[in-house]
Design a protein around this motif. Structure first.
Motif, PDB file in Angstrom:
ATOM      1  N   UNK A 143       4.199 -12.471  -1.013  1.00  0.00           N
ATOM      2  CA  UNK A 143       2.747 -12.469  -1.235  1.00  0.00           C
ATOM      3  C   UNK A 143       2.315 -11.437  -2.269  1.00  0.00           C
ATOM      4  N   UNK A 144       2.987 -10.297  -2.308  1.00  0.00           N
ATOM      5  CA  UNK A 144       2.603  -9.280  -3.295  1.00  0.00           C
ATOM      6  C   UNK A 144       2.909  -9.758  -4.715  1.00  0.00           C
ATOM      7  N   UNK A 145       4.002 -10.496  -4.857  1.00  0.00           N
ATOM      8  CA  UNK A 145       4.328 -11.068  -6.165  1.00  0.00           C
ATOM      9  C   UNK A 145       3.267 -12.097  -6.573  1.00  0.00           C
ATOM     10  N   UNK A 146       2.825 -12.894  -5.602  1.00  0.00           N
ATOM     11  CA  UNK A 146       1.810 -13.904  -5.900  1.00  0.00           C
ATOM     12  C   UNK A 146       0.497 -13.261  -6.340  1.00  0.00           C
ATOM     13  N   UNK A 147       0.118 -12.180  -5.670  1.00  0.00           N
ATOM     14  CA  UNK A 147      -1.124 -11.494  -6.034  1.00  0.00           C
ATOM     15  C   UNK A 147      -1.023 -10.921  -7.441  1.00  0.00           C
ATOM     16  N   UNK A 148       0.118 -10.314  -7.748  1.00  0.00           N
ATOM     17  CA  UNK A 148       0.317  -9.764  -9.091  1.00  0.00           C
ATOM     18  C   UNK A 148       0.352 -10.879 -10.131  1.00  0.00           C
TER      19      UNK A 148
END
Ligand SMILES: [Zn+2]
Length: 169
Positions: A143-148
């Motif tokens: 999810x953190x990769x998706x947000x970035x």
């Protein structure tokens, strides 16, 4: 410079996808243009190969030059996710990334042979066309990769539009 053409207003993280509420500031930026796509291709070289269900074909390339700006944001964010994954797996040459076959807008990132490939899917729809509000949904592995990926896509898209406006006012 112009104000941001597209803005991420809110992001909801679900167990299987993130949903970004986005707003296109001005009607003149509601849709992509051929020159905008050309400007983005050096940084997003696989954009036109993404599998995508649309009225004109099976790839994003079939509609890229005349689709909604949020739909372009979706595919840029997918490409950023694939890139981030490839970077994390350790430098995979661009040419080895493969395109997935399928019936949703998605792009498959090839990884090492021993690792099963992750497939990212996306979906974009106007939620309020008059106010140029849209939802961009993205599946994710992290999810953190998706947000970035979303944040970087919006930044790059706004920069490209600002540059276009400065060059061709
Ligand atoms: Zn698509």
């Amino acid at each position: 410079m112009t104000d941001s053409a597209i803005r991420i207003i809110h992001i909801t993280v679900k167990s299987d996808r993130v949903i970004a509420q986005v707003e296109v500031a001005d009607e003149r930026h509601a849709y992509t243009t051929p020159s905008l796509i050309t400007a983005l291709l050096p940084a997003y070289p696989h954009l036109l190969e993404h599998a995508c269900v649309n009225g004109c074909g099976t790839t994003f390339g079939a509609v890229a030059r005349r689709t909604s700006l949020p739909h372009l944001l979706e595919h840029m964010a997918i490409e950023n996710q694939v890139r981030a994954e490839a970077d994390a797996e350790g430098a995979i040459p661009n040419g080895q990334r493969t395109q997935a076959q399928g019936d949703e807008s998605h792009y498959q990132g090839a990884r090492g042979a021993a690792v099963s490939p992750a497939t990212y899917m996306g979906k974009t729809r106007w939620t309020d066309r008059a106010r140029r509000m849209a939802h961009v949904e993205l599946s994710y592995a992290d999810d953190l990769v998706a947000l970035a990926a979303l944040r970087d896509a919006a930044r790059d898209l706004n920069a490209a539009i600002a540059l276009e406006e400065a060059t061709h006012p």
